[in-house]
Design a protein around this motif. Structure first.
Motif, PDB file in Angstrom:
ATOM      1  N   UNK A   1       2.979  20.188 -22.871  1.00 35.00           N
ATOM      2  CA  UNK A   1       2.095  20.294 -24.167  1.00 35.00           C
ATOM      3  C   UNK A   1       2.010  21.707 -24.345  1.00 35.00           C
ATOM      4  N   UNK A   2       2.252  22.545 -23.661  1.00 36.34           N
ATOM      5  CA  UNK A   2       2.043  23.849 -23.673  1.00 36.34           C
ATOM      6  C   UNK A   2       3.419  24.496 -24.279  1.00 36.34           C
ATOM      7  N   UNK A   3       3.295  25.532 -25.089  1.00 43.31           N
ATOM      8  CA  UNK A   3       4.550  26.205 -25.735  1.00 43.31           C
ATOM      9  C   UNK A   3       5.335  26.681 -24.339  1.00 43.31           C
ATOM     10  N   UNK A   4       4.845  27.374 -23.541  1.00 41.44           N
ATOM     11  CA  UNK A   4       5.628  28.070 -22.486  1.00 41.44           C
ATOM     12  C   UNK A   4       6.113  26.864 -21.468  1.00 41.44           C
ATOM     13  N   UNK A   5       5.695  25.729 -21.349  1.00 35.83           N
ATOM     14  CA  UNK A   5       6.268  24.727 -20.571  1.00 35.83           C
ATOM     15  C   UNK A   5       7.386  24.082 -21.372  1.00 35.83           C
ATOM     16  N   UNK A   6       7.431  24.023 -22.849  1.00 38.59           N
ATOM     17  CA  UNK A   6       8.650  23.497 -23.735  1.00 38.59           C
ATOM     18  C   UNK A   6       9.667  24.495 -23.753  1.00 38.59           C
TER      19      UNK A   6
ATOM     20  N   UNK B   1       0.978  -1.225  -0.038  1.00 34.96           N
ATOM     21  CA  UNK B   1       0.074   0.110   0.112  1.00 34.96           C
ATOM     22  C   UNK B   1       0.895   1.310   0.026  1.00 34.96           C
ATOM     23  N   UNK B   2       1.837   1.228   0.528  1.00 38.61           N
ATOM     24  CA  UNK B   2       2.718   2.351   0.645  1.00 38.61           C
ATOM     25  C   UNK B   2       3.713   2.625  -0.592  1.00 38.61           C
ATOM     26  N   UNK B   3       3.898   1.451  -1.118  1.00 36.45           N
ATOM     27  CA  UNK B   3       4.526   1.408  -2.547  1.00 36.45           C
ATOM     28  C   UNK B   3       3.375   2.135  -3.536  1.00 36.45           C
ATOM     29  N   UNK B   4       2.000   1.667  -3.506  1.00 34.32           N
ATOM     30  CA  UNK B   4       1.120   1.895  -4.312  1.00 34.32           C
ATOM     31  C   UNK B   4       0.791   3.527  -4.336  1.00 34.32           C
ATOM     32  N   UNK B   5       0.967   3.899  -3.061  1.00 34.19           N
ATOM     33  CA  UNK B   5       0.728   5.405  -2.924  1.00 34.19           C
ATOM     34  C   UNK B   5       1.885   6.370  -3.447  1.00 34.19           C
ATOM     35  N   UNK B   6       3.065   5.785  -3.120  1.00 27.91           N
ATOM     36  CA  UNK B   6       4.220   6.390  -3.880  1.00 27.91           C
ATOM     37  C   UNK B   6       4.107   6.363  -5.406  1.00 27.91           C
ATOM     38  N   UNK B   7       4.107   5.408  -5.864  1.00 33.38           N
ATOM     39  CA  UNK B   7       3.728   5.151  -7.352  1.00 33.38           C
ATOM     40  C   UNK B   7       2.467   6.147  -7.872  1.00 33.38           C
ATOM     41  N   UNK B   8       1.425   6.419  -6.980  1.00 33.60           N
ATOM     42  CA  UNK B   8       0.568   7.296  -7.653  1.00 33.60           C
ATOM     43  C   UNK B   8       0.949   8.722  -7.475  1.00 33.60           C
ATOM     44  N   UNK B   9       1.576   8.842  -6.241  1.00 30.47           N
ATOM     45  CA  UNK B   9       2.069  10.461  -6.422  1.00 30.47           C
ATOM     46  C   UNK B   9       3.098  10.834  -7.502  1.00 30.47           C
ATOM     47  N   UNK B  10       3.834   9.551  -7.719  1.00 31.93           N
ATOM     48  CA  UNK B  10       4.842   9.880  -8.938  1.00 31.93           C
ATOM     49  C   UNK B  10       4.030  10.037 -10.114  1.00 31.93           C
ATOM     50  N   UNK B  11       3.030   9.253 -10.402  1.00 34.68           N
ATOM     51  CA  UNK B  11       2.127   9.234 -11.526  1.00 34.68           C
ATOM     52  C   UNK B  11       1.674  10.568 -11.745  1.00 34.68           C
ATOM     53  N   UNK B  12       1.145  11.055 -10.634  1.00 37.33           N
ATOM     54  CA  UNK B  12       0.330  12.650 -10.797  1.00 37.33           C
ATOM     55  C   UNK B  12       1.536  13.350 -11.074  1.00 37.33           C
ATOM     56  N   UNK B  13       2.872  13.474 -10.760  1.00 35.27           N
ATOM     57  CA  UNK B  13       3.775  14.324 -10.913  1.00 35.27           C
ATOM     58  C   UNK B  13       4.251  14.250 -12.298  1.00 35.27           C
ATOM     59  N   UNK B  14       4.386  13.064 -12.727  1.00 30.09           N
ATOM     60  CA  UNK B  14       4.602  12.959 -14.167  1.00 30.09           C
ATOM     61  C   UNK B  14       3.586  13.601 -15.197  1.00 30.09           C
ATOM     62  N   UNK B  15       2.171  13.127 -14.787  1.00 23.82           N
ATOM     63  CA  UNK B  15       1.133  13.757 -15.488  1.00 23.82           C
ATOM     64  C   UNK B  15       1.231  15.157 -15.682  1.00 23.82           C
ATOM     65  N   UNK B  16       1.479  15.753 -14.360  1.00 24.21           N
ATOM     66  CA  UNK B  16       1.706  17.236 -14.290  1.00 24.21           C
ATOM     67  C   UNK B  16       2.829  17.761 -15.312  1.00 24.21           C
ATOM     68  N   UNK B  17       3.937  17.101 -15.310  1.00 24.28           N
ATOM     69  CA  UNK B  17       4.879  17.312 -16.221  1.00 24.28           C
ATOM     70  C   UNK B  17       4.689  17.126 -17.568  1.00 24.28           C
ATOM     71  N   UNK B  18       3.839  16.128 -18.080  1.00 17.47           N
ATOM     72  CA  UNK B  18       3.531  15.833 -19.655  1.00 17.47           C
ATOM     73  C   UNK B  18       2.651  17.003 -19.727  1.00 17.47           C
ATOM     74  N   UNK B  19       1.503  17.440 -19.021  1.00 16.27           N
ATOM     75  CA  UNK B  19       0.733  18.527 -19.275  1.00 16.27           C
ATOM     76  C   UNK B  19       1.147  19.673 -19.454  1.00 16.27           C
ATOM     77  N   UNK B  20       2.173  19.999 -18.398  1.00 13.96           N
ATOM     78  CA  UNK B  20       3.172  21.223 -18.607  1.00 13.96           C
ATOM     79  C   UNK B  20       3.635  21.272 -20.095  1.00 13.96           C
TER      80      UNK B  20
END
Length: 131
Positions: free
Chosen positions: A73-78, A52-71
């Protein structure tokens, strides 16, 4: 009368030492199996908590990576990522690099060799177990 004698023979059989030993052996095996199940349960609970601890850590990492990918996708982020990784600038801009004075300095530990007396004393304390 024979009916009472038959009852006494069964009573003697059930109260005999052999039956008591057989019951103790059965009780031993049951207790051992219960202990094995208990240890398996505790290890399973620990593994579940770890998973469960590993799952929560992986979910946090997934959210951080999703934020980075969304960032990205914009010209400003690139543009921010290019400037951060490669230290590039647009035409007419200048790159300013600030260097910390203490960054280049590192403390070096020098090990002073021990004298023969210090070495002897350390070995003596090791033997006597005071160290």
């Amino acid at each position: 009368m024979r009916d009472l004698q038959g009852r006494n023979s069964w009573k003697r059989f059930f109260y005999s030492d052999i039956v008591a030993i057989v019951l103790l052996v059965i009780l031993f095996f049951i207790a051992r199996n219960v202990f094995d199940v208990y240890t398996k349960d505790t290890t399973a609970q620990k593994k579940l908590e770890l998973a469960q601890l590993n799952l929560s850590a992986l979910n946090d990492k997934k959210l951080a990576l999703k934020d980075n990918v969304d960032k990205l996708k914009t010209d400003r982020g690139v543009e921010e990522e290019l400037r951060r990784r490669f230290q590039v600038s647009k035409e007419g801009e200048q790159v300013l690099v600030i260097v910390d004075k203490n960054e280049g300095k590192k403390e070096v530990e020098v090990e002073v060799p021990k004298t023969w007396l210090q070495d002897f004393w350390d070995k003596f304390l090791d033997i006597v177990s005071f160290k």
